[in-house]
Scaffold this motif. Structure first.
Motif, short mmCIF file in Angstrom:
data_model
loop_
_atom_site.label_atom_id
_atom_site.label_comp_id
_atom_site.label_asym_id
_atom_site.label_seq_id
_atom_site.Cartn_x
_atom_site.Cartn_y
_atom_site.Cartn_z
N ALA A 13 1.03 -1.00 0.07
CA ALA A 13 -0.09 -0.08 0.05
C ALA A 13 0.74 1.00 0.03
O ALA A 13 1.96 1.16 0.60
CB ALA A 13 -1.11 0.05 1.08
N VAL A 15 1.47 5.15 0.54
CA VAL A 15 0.99 6.64 1.29
C VAL A 15 1.86 7.47 0.75
O VAL A 15 3.11 7.72 0.72
CB VAL A 15 1.11 6.61 2.71
CG1 VAL A 15 0.86 7.72 3.42
CG2 VAL A 15 0.43 5.31 3.22
N LEU A 80 -3.39 7.54 1.67
CA LEU A 80 -3.36 6.33 0.93
C LEU A 80 -3.67 6.37 -0.60
O LEU A 80 -4.96 6.56 -0.78
CB LEU A 80 -4.15 5.35 1.33
CG LEU A 80 -4.39 3.86 0.81
CD1 LEU A 80 -2.87 3.12 1.05
CD2 LEU A 80 -5.34 3.15 1.76
N VAL A 275 -4.04 9.15 5.98
CA VAL A 275 -4.79 7.58 6.12
C VAL A 275 -5.12 7.29 7.63
O VAL A 275 -4.22 7.31 8.45
CB VAL A 275 -4.06 6.65 5.49
CG1 VAL A 275 -2.66 6.66 6.00
CG2 VAL A 275 -4.62 5.36 5.25
#
Length: 281
Positions: A13, A15, A80, A275
């Motif tokens: 993921a 960021v 995110l 996020v």
């Protein structure tokens, strides 16, 4: 019907931090993440990783003096804004998805140097995007690791906050069918599950939760970004930890407030670079 034998598995993921990587890294260290040394991609971007057992979190930005390199990152909000799915063969997967009618970009290769015991080696990757024009506020892409041993190093996988893996991703969407169509047809996916909040897509150990704005606000309140342009925005991560007590102690030591949330602890997006982070056992 499957359009490829390759599974849909979260690799990492992203960021996005724009040109404030130093500040973001300081925050994530206070959150209890052990970050890798700064990486310098041949594409011009820079990063730090928090490497877990099966996946990882990437803080991605660019130098203040980047002179237009990675200009695509300027258009995404902080927070995110990228989800990378793993592939063993980006070229063949890109071809299969294209033949199935899914919108994909051409693949590209890049690398970054990694220090291993005083020796510099090159971690290399091949990636392509899916749904580039359909996805708002970021990207979905597939990542082929040519040198996974240079990313998943045991020295980097132990975190003071006890995080073991990313297990949940929350996306607020005004057009959920767009996402389910893009992510359908992989060998390991079944029909999306209708939940109390919206739609769940199970991909290995990770569940993608697609929520309406109303349901997201009802569940998370002010912990997630409150507004966005376009069809969707990725707003929160669920992180499995060894011990909530250890996590709570580390967050307190870092001076970061958290609150109880569905059996775990929640750190608001405003405190974690855009996020929300849900720590849970």
């Amino acid at each position: 019907m499957a359009v490829t034998a390759q599974p849909l598995i979260l690799d990492h993921a992203v960021v996005g931090v724009l040109d404030r990587l130093d500040e973001a890294a300081a925050v994530y260290r206070k959150l209890g993440f052990a970050l890798t040394p700064r990486g310098y991609h041949t594409l011009g971007s820079i990063n730090h990783l928090a490497v877990f057992g099966e996946n990882y979190l990437e803080l991605l930005g660019f130098p203040p003096d980047s002179n237009g390199k990675r200009a695509d990152l300027w258009s995404y909000p902080t927070g995110l804004n990228g989800l990378a799915f793993r592939t063993a063969d980006a070229a063949s997967l890109q071809r299969e998805l294209g033949e199935a009618g899914k919108p994909v970009t051409e693949w590209r290769d890049f690398s970054r140097p990694v220090d291993v015991g005083g020796t510099q080696k090159s971690a290399s990757f091949r990636t392509f995007q899916i749904g580039k024009e359909a996805i708002s506020n970021g990207r979905f892409f597939f990542c082929q690791h040519n040198t996974p041993d240079l990313v998943w190093q045991p020295r980097d996988q132990s975190h003071p906050n006890g995080v073991l893996d990313i297990v949940d991703i929350f996306i607020v969407s005004r057009a959920p069918q767009t996402l389910t169509e893009l992510l359908g047809g992989f060998a390991n996916t079944v029909a999306p599950e209708i939940t109390r909040d919206g739609i769940a897509i199970h991909t290995g150990i990770v569940t993608l939760h697609i929520l309406s704005e109303a349901n997201a606000t009802s569940r998370f309140g002010l912990a997630i970004p409150a507004s966005f342009d376009g069809n969707e925005r990725k707003v929160a991560l669920g992180l499995k930890v060894r011990s909530l007590q250890v996590t709570a102690d580390v967050l307190a030591q870092g001076g970061l407030s958290s609150r109880p949330f569905e059996g775990g602890l929640l750190v608001d997006a405003d405190a974690a670079n855009g996020v929300a982070l849900w720590f849970k056992e």
